[in-house]
Design a protein around this motif. Structure first.
Motif, mmCIF file in Angstrom:
data_model
loop_
_atom_site.group_PDB
_atom_site.id
_atom_site.type_symbol
_atom_site.label_atom_id
_atom_site.label_comp_id
_atom_site.label_asym_id
_atom_site.label_seq_id
_atom_site.Cartn_x
_atom_site.Cartn_y
_atom_site.Cartn_z
ATOM 1 N N GLN A 76 56.720 107.341 -106.645
ATOM 2 C CA GLN A 76 56.083 106.117 -106.174
ATOM 3 C C GLN A 76 54.572 106.143 -106.404
ATOM 4 O O GLN A 76 53.899 105.136 -106.238
ATOM 5 C CB GLN A 76 56.320 105.907 -104.666
ATOM 6 N N PHE A 129 60.979 98.534 -108.903
ATOM 7 C CA PHE A 129 60.148 99.734 -109.031
ATOM 8 C C PHE A 129 58.692 99.448 -108.651
ATOM 9 O O PHE A 129 58.092 98.487 -109.141
ATOM 10 C CB PHE A 129 60.242 100.245 -110.473
ATOM 11 N N PHE A 142 58.975 105.966 -113.157
ATOM 12 C CA PHE A 142 60.261 105.277 -113.057
ATOM 13 C C PHE A 142 61.410 106.260 -113.313
ATOM 14 O O PHE A 142 62.408 106.283 -112.586
ATOM 15 C CB PHE A 142 60.291 104.133 -114.076
ATOM 16 N N LEU A 147 62.159 99.746 -117.858
ATOM 17 C CA LEU A 147 62.606 99.161 -116.592
ATOM 18 C C LEU A 147 63.973 98.480 -116.741
ATOM 19 O O LEU A 147 64.705 98.324 -115.768
ATOM 20 C CB LEU A 147 61.569 98.158 -116.074
ATOM 21 N N GLY A 195 61.703 108.803 -110.413
ATOM 22 C CA GLY A 195 61.820 108.226 -109.079
ATOM 23 C C GLY A 195 60.592 108.467 -108.214
ATOM 24 O O GLY A 195 60.694 108.685 -107.009
#
Lengths: 594, 155
Positions: free
Chosen positions: A227, A266, A222, A145, A225
């Motif tokens: 969700q 994120f 992450f 992250l 991209g």
């Protein structure tokens, strides 16, 4: 004071060997001995040494106990915990050397392994997230992250990680494709539909270290991209489902799953979808259909799921073991990881050792190890001192490898050149009493049943292949059958829609390549040299060895054996049901079959 | 119309891809999926009976006929096969008097084969309900059946 831990293996293998009653008994004995404050019992995931289960590790001195019976628990408490004398009879003794191992590291089965992905399995409580965190868990996510998603993808590419589910496609390239694909919503799917007969590494990871899988999914999400994530898992793995659900709940509570994870921008959710019993759903497009609530039938690729997957959105599908490698790579660095393994296959692979081998279980080894090291050093050789004949690698998609290739360094590419494939890493060892034609028939029975029926080559082709094999084992084979098997097999490989059909003929083609004479004996002389194919079995009495004791005559359920006192007995082949009971009863080994 | 099934339909209506988990939960209620339930689901989910029937018959987990109180699954995986799984199945068939895929007339046992339950280290292996029994020989089978006969159902 922190209590000392006692680890009891709670993998499916050890639970089946009754590790729960052992745990209950230990709890009771500790209480009675007033030691329950001093010792804490941890019910762990799989240790991998399933043959020797249930397994207990006393952590303070690393003592490794195996095949523990509830009635032996008092000895552990009284002699070991109280008096400091480990219980000798529960230690593992190597049957070859006679050397007794006191700790896990002294057991040969573990010595040649390189446990990177399995580094937590068997050593933590999989239902307690704090134990995962205490051993460095979710550090890789933190690291990810703080970086740029593109850096993460570069890192995975540089590590050389290839898909552990079978195909061996470079994981980094898959991620990059999903990252670059256009779509307002993206998904990560964990393929936990481990369906190959003889493979249970994914189940063991999910049962023993479920957070490693979640962490791998989060990092993948992450990087590309996404969700949302799905874990598509077989319904046949209830314990793994339970532990994953518990792990997700705990990770949500700690803020590793949800919105704004660890204070970043994120957000990611993970859902578990249970399969409903269809092998073909391990194929990624079929799996996606199944997630969407449809019949799990594959569709043509392209478009690949990375472009058009779940709900037509870009979807990254990785297998459990692949995802569990991700925190390892981020932890040690791509460069270090890429030093392990061979030129084209990096890292480790977990193999499930089964069949006629002494140490059945799960072993994680560096790519490039030889089959001989796996089977003889880790696996402890062939059961009952029999002779090695072949090893079947890669399940129904794979092939059989004979003794002459035992010293080949194994990786994705060397296995394909030998006519097998890595597959998910099932490794079934076969000895001289295994009939290779019967093995091929077994796999075709499987693929024929599991073929979804959508494309003709697989649906009809596997059925025809199986019919021919069934004729051969029944003694009705014809000479031209072998050619037909080869031609039809190649056609099915070339023309099937998905991986199931494209690999279904492999078990036949590889056994034909290495054991053609065995097929020829079945066809031309109507003989099964391994003595497996019932229709080709003929029992007879060797007159010189027969002492006319009459035991076989009494035992024969169909009255096929006749003989007077003091005269060698005779089996009537027309009546014989080929059950083999007479062979077991004869004290003089005077009855043989062939 | 079964109100419990109706409640499940309400839970999964509007949930994308909900048909498979809906069928799974409906089967947990009934033990199998009778035609009326399939019809009710098709109506409630605004889809055709053909679609529901298609999904229910695709997956081996779904059953359109009643099943026994105890489900015996004999593993026919590779490892079990080479360690005598076939003889285990034959003995069950003999003891129960039914073939694979069938249920005893008293609805006590359903006998099935399963491709692999991933406990190959214990081959040959079977599961009865949620219990696993490994390292079997045909002679251990009557004893196992007896255990479940006494309990007479899922524990």
């Amino acid at each position: 004071m922190m209590p000392n831990r006692i680890l009891i293996c709670g993998g499916t293998g050890c639970i089946s060997s009754h590790s729960r009653p052992v745990m209950d008994r230990l709890e009771k004995e500790l209480q009675q001995a007033n030691l329950d404050q001093e010792y804490q019992i941890i019910f762990t995931g799989c240790q991998g040494f399933c043959e020797q289960g249930p397994i207990i590790i006393v952590e303070k001195d690393s003592t490794f106990y195996c095949r523990v019976d509830p009635d032996q628990v008092p000895a552990i408490v009284q002699d070991h915990l109280k008096a400091g004398r480990p219980v000798e009879e529960l230690l593992y003794t190597n049957p070859d050397t006679g050397i007794t191992a006191r700790t896990r590291d002294e057991v040969v089965f573990f010595q040649k392994q390189k446990r990177l992905v399995l580094h937590n399995c068997g050593l933590i409580d999989p239902e307690n997230i704090d134990e995962y965190i205490a051993r460095g868990g979710y550090k890789a996510l933190e690291k990810a992250l703080a970086a740029d998603p593109l850096q993460i993808i570069e890192m995975i590419k540089k590590s050389g990680l290839r898909g552990r589910g079978g195909g061996g496609f470079p994981a980094g390239i898959k991620w990059e494709t999903a990252r670059n694909a256009a779509g307002k919503h993206k998904y990560v799917v964990c393929n936990a539909d481990e369906g190959d007969p003889g493979a249970f590494m994914d189940r063991s990871i999910m049962e023993g270290d479920p957070h490693a899988v979640l962490e791998g999914m989060l990092i993948a999400g992450f990087a590309i991209g996404a969700q949302e994530g799905y874990i598509y898992i077989r319904a046949e793995y209830p314990l793994a489902v339970r532990r994953l659900l518990a792990a997700i709940r705990q990770a949500e509570e700690k803020g590793f799953i949800g919105d704004k994870i660890l204070g970043s921008g994120f957000g990611f959710r993970i859902r578990v979808k249970q399969g409903a019993g269809a092998f073909v759903c391990g194929e990624e497009t079929a799996l996606i259909e199944s997630i969407q609530g449809n019949r799990g039938m594959p569709r043509p690729r392209p478009p690949f799921p990375a472009i058009k997957g779940v709900w037509d959105m870009p979807t990254n599908v990785n297998n459990v073991e692949t995802l569990a490698n991700i925190p390892v790579i981020l932890g040690m660095g791509a460069g270090e990881y890429a030093k392990i393994g061979t030129q084209q296959s990096k890292g480790t692979k977990i193999f499930a050792l089964t069949g006629k081998i002494n140490n059945t279980g799960l072993a994680e080894v560096p790519m490039g190890i030889t089959l001989r090291e796996i089977i003889y050093d880790i696996g402890g050789g062939i059961k009952d001192g029999k002779k090695f004949k072949a090893v079947q690698i890669g399940g129904p998609s794979g092939g059989c490898i004979p003794a002459e290739h035992l010293d080949v360094a194994i990786d994705y590419d060397s296995l394909i050149s030998l006519g097998a494939m890595m597959g998910s890493g099932g490794l079934v060892v076969m000895d001289e009493e295994t009939c290779m034609v019967d093995v091929a028939r077994f796999f075709l029975t499987f693929t024929r049943t599991e073929s979804c029926g959508k494309c003709t080559p697989c649906r009809e082709g596997t059925k025809r292949l199986l019919e021919i094999l069934e004729r051969i084992v029944e003694g009705k084979g014809e000479k031209r059958d072998l050619e037909t098997l080869e031609r039809l097999g190649r056609n099915i490989i070339d023309s099937s829609l998905c991986g199931l059909g494209q690999s279904a003929p492999n078990p036949i083609l590889s056994t034909l390549r290495y054991f053609r004479s065995e097929y020829e004996l079945h066809i031309e002389q109507k003989v099964c040299p391994a003595g497996v194919c019932k229709a080709l079995k003929h029992y007879r009495v060797i007159p010189e060895k027969c002492k006319a004791c009459g035991l076989c005559k009494q035992e024969c359920p169909v009255g096929a054996i006749t003989g007077e006192k003091k005269a060698p007995h005779v089996i009537d082949p027309a009546k014989c049901a080929k059950c083999g009971e007479c062979v077991k009863k004869c004290p003089f080994e005077a009855i043989v079959h062939g | 119309m079964d109100p419990k099934v109706a409640a499940l339909i309400d839970k999964y209506r509007g949930y994308e891809g909900g048909l498979v988990p809906l069928l799974q939960e409906a089967q947990d209620l009934k033990g199998y999926l009778p035609r009326e339930v399939l019809e009710q689901i098709a109506g409630g989910m605004h889809t055709s009976l053909a679609k529901v029937y298609g999904v229910a018959t695709f997956y081996s987990q779904f059953h359109l006929k009643p099943r026994g109180k105890n489900i015996i699954r004999v593993c026919q995986g590779t490892a079990c096969h080479v360690r005598g799984g076939t003889e285990i199945m034959a003995r069950f068939e003999k003891e129960l008097g039914v073939g694979s895929g069938e249920t005893t007339p008293d609805l006590n046992f359903t006998l099935e084969s399963v491709a692999c339950i991933g406990a190959c280290g214990l081959a040959p292996v079977i599961t009865v309900n949620d219990d696993t029994h490994g390292r079997l020989t045909p002679d251990k089978i009557p004893g196992i059946l007896e255990q479940y006969q006494e309990r007479g159902g899922k524990q």
